[in-house]
Design a protein around this motif. Sequence first.
Motif, PDB file in Angstrom:
ATOM      1  N   UNK A 127       0.854  -1.204   0.000  1.00 33.42           N
ATOM      2  CA  UNK A 127       0.000   0.000   0.000  1.00 33.42           C
ATOM      3  C   UNK A 127       0.887   1.250   0.000  1.00 33.42           C
ATOM      4  N   UNK A 128       1.445   1.588  -1.177  1.00 35.18           N
ATOM      5  CA  UNK A 128       2.318   2.759  -1.282  1.00 35.18           C
ATOM      6  C   UNK A 128       1.513   3.970  -1.724  1.00 35.18           C
ATOM      7  N   UNK A 129       2.095   5.140  -1.495  1.00 39.76           N
ATOM      8  CA  UNK A 129       1.432   6.386  -1.881  1.00 39.76           C
ATOM      9  C   UNK A 129       2.486   7.458  -2.094  1.00 39.76           C
ATOM     10  N   UNK A 130       2.251   8.353  -3.049  1.00 35.42           N
ATOM     11  CA  UNK A 130       3.126   9.490  -3.321  1.00 35.42           C
ATOM     12  C   UNK A 130       2.500  10.712  -2.665  1.00 35.42           C
ATOM     13  N   UNK A 131       3.217  11.282  -1.721  1.00 35.39           N
ATOM     14  CA  UNK A 131       2.693  12.416  -0.962  1.00 35.39           C
ATOM     15  C   UNK A 131       3.250  13.719  -1.521  1.00 35.39           C
ATOM     16  N   UNK A 132       2.359  14.660  -1.825  1.00 38.11           N
ATOM     17  CA  UNK A 132       2.721  15.976  -2.349  1.00 38.11           C
ATOM     18  C   UNK A 132       2.304  17.010  -1.308  1.00 38.11           C
ATOM     19  N   UNK A 133       3.276  17.714  -0.722  1.00 41.42           N
ATOM     20  CA  UNK A 133       3.008  18.716   0.304  1.00 41.42           C
ATOM     21  C   UNK A 133       3.356  20.099  -0.224  1.00 41.42           C
ATOM     22  N   UNK A 134       2.430  21.038  -0.086  1.00 42.58           N
ATOM     23  CA  UNK A 134       2.658  22.423  -0.481  1.00 42.58           C
ATOM     24  C   UNK A 134       3.004  23.283   0.717  1.00 42.58           C
ATOM     25  N   UNK A 150       5.873   7.017   0.204  1.00 40.44           N
ATOM     26  CA  UNK A 150       5.710   6.428   1.539  1.00 40.44           C
ATOM     27  C   UNK A 150       4.528   5.475   1.523  1.00 40.44           C
ATOM     28  N   UNK A 151       4.158   4.972   2.714  1.00 41.01           N
ATOM     29  CA  UNK A 151       2.976   4.121   2.834  1.00 41.01           C
ATOM     30  C   UNK A 151       1.829   4.947   3.398  1.00 41.01           C
ATOM     31  N   UNK A 202      -4.431   7.997  -9.587  1.00 41.72           N
ATOM     32  CA  UNK A 202      -4.931   9.015  -8.651  1.00 41.72           C
ATOM     33  C   UNK A 202      -5.048   8.474  -7.237  1.00 41.72           C
ATOM     34  N   UNK A 203      -5.412   7.181  -7.101  1.00 40.91           N
ATOM     35  CA  UNK A 203      -5.570   6.621  -5.759  1.00 40.91           C
ATOM     36  C   UNK A 203      -4.230   6.449  -5.046  1.00 40.91           C
ATOM     37  N   UNK A 204      -3.119   6.615  -5.765  1.00 39.93           N
ATOM     38  CA  UNK A 204      -1.795   6.479  -5.162  1.00 39.93           C
ATOM     39  C   UNK A 204      -1.169   7.830  -4.843  1.00 39.93           C
TER      40      UNK A 204
END
Length: 341
Positions: free
Chosen positions: A261-268, A339-340, A305-307
């Motif tokens: 269950x990975x995910x790409x995190x975008x922080x502004x 990250x996860x 999009x879900x990632x």
Amino acid sequence: MIGSRRRTRSTVNVWPGYVDALSALLMLIIFMLLVYVVSQLYLSQTLSDRNSELARLNQRLSEISELLGLERSKTEALEQEMASVQDTYSASLARLENTRERLMQQTANAQAQSERLQSLDQALDEKDELSASQQNMILRLSNQIASLRAQLAQIAEALKLQKERTAEKAGELENVSRRLNVLLAERVNQLEQYQSEFFARLRDILAANENIRIVGDRFLLPSELLFASGSAQLGEDGKRELDKLAKVLLNVADKIPDDVDWILRIDGHTDIIPINTPQFPSNWELSTARAVAVVRYLAGQGVPEKRMVAAGFGEFFPVAEGTSPEALQKNRRIEIKLTDR
């Protein structure tokens, strides 16, 4: 002669007028009767329709009342059943408590009777003969003691069995927990491997751009590289850098198993200089809009999009202290991390 003619002419001319008047009056009366009859028929039909509608409404109300009565009956039956179950449960608990108390009392009685038997044994040693009633009493007490000892043995066996079952369940839970921890560790190790690969490949590709910084496991892209001042619209230079990022991410994502269950995190992030425009009332909106713009562009390049997740932090998590131009520039950034969830 002249007078007779006048009377005759006068008589002949008056009656037709009377007849015409009576005819008109009669026609008027007949017309009024027809109007009255038609109006009565219309009113009768209207009243009949209303009565039919009222009858249907009354019938519907009766059906609804019956349904409500059935629902109330069902509810009352359920409440009575719940009350009965609660009473049964309470009675069972009370019986168990009474049984335990009786067993404890019987145990105490058995101990007391055992002491009495010991006293009787001592008395028997001192006496040569015992009466029949005393022998019967001793026999009865011995039987009671044997029965109590059997009951105590059964209780001890039941307690032992319960302890063994509890220990087995505890062991099973421990095994399950151990297996879950092992699986979780394996998933974390897998994700860390793909994180390392993604990090290394992206670092090599973006190393040519000196404005892109690496802090820990995150890539920090300056806002000036992606957006104009006070804007959340991506520029051409920023799109080219995001194209590189999307290409690397898609290559690595193809290797990641579906159960990781990975995910790409975008922080502004923004600097501490406030903004107040119709589009962005505060730095919250600006930082969030920029993160969303990056996510939307990467989604357009094929990243699922879900990632991805977009978050706006405003000016509240700076990486450089102070208000110098250099510090403000460092704090205006987009952070990217694999990250996860």
